[in-house]
Design an enzyme around this catalytic site. Sequence first.
Site: not given
Length: 231
Positions: A29, A31, A84-85, A98-99, A105
């Site tokens: 992602g 971040t 990230g989140a 989201g990715g 993950e």
Amino acid sequence: MSSNEQKKNAALKAASFIENGMKLGLGTGSTAEYFVQALGARVAEGLDIVGVPTSERTRAMAETLGIPLTNLDDTPHLDITIDGADELDSKLRLIKGGGGALLREKIVATASDRMIVIADVSKVVGTLGAFPLPVEVIPFGSTATVGRMADVATACGCEGEIRLRADEFGEPFFTDSENFIFDCHFGSIPDPDSLAAELNKIAGVVDNGLFIGICSFAIVGTDQGSDIIGQ
């Protein structure tokens, strides 16, 4: 300050936790990419680590930066994962995926002693669910699986459209593990713990994007630097 600058601040703070000899999970992602860039700079300066990427995209980026890589078959125990989140609440419960990499993950994060989440301030929420919850589903029989998902969601107090994710060409999006992602537009998830457990009981659901009891603490990038939640 933009959210990108906040993401960079969180990533740079996370990079300061990395020490020689560590075995790392490398998240996916926007971040997490800032962290991988910061890690690559430290590796170029002599930092001795090895990483396990959570997606093919992260793998390609890490290879370009010269970060030594391994996998969980050869290195089944990791010291730390940095990722990230999409959303984060005060109990360190997360929505991720989201990715499209939620399964890898979660596998990598749970193989680690600690998971540190890095995020900008917009990701911190009072109640999870405004970001659509991704659920990874085996393509075979997916219509039946989604029907069960809707029933479980209703029982857990969630209502909303469950939508098959599409790629940039309008075709079904496939994960790195060749599964579908269904995004659940619930708006609010009143009981994330129960929803996560019940979704994963459904045959055909591989895993869901609720990360419960996995995150050790979170580094939230701010305009001034970063704050830590949960440490």
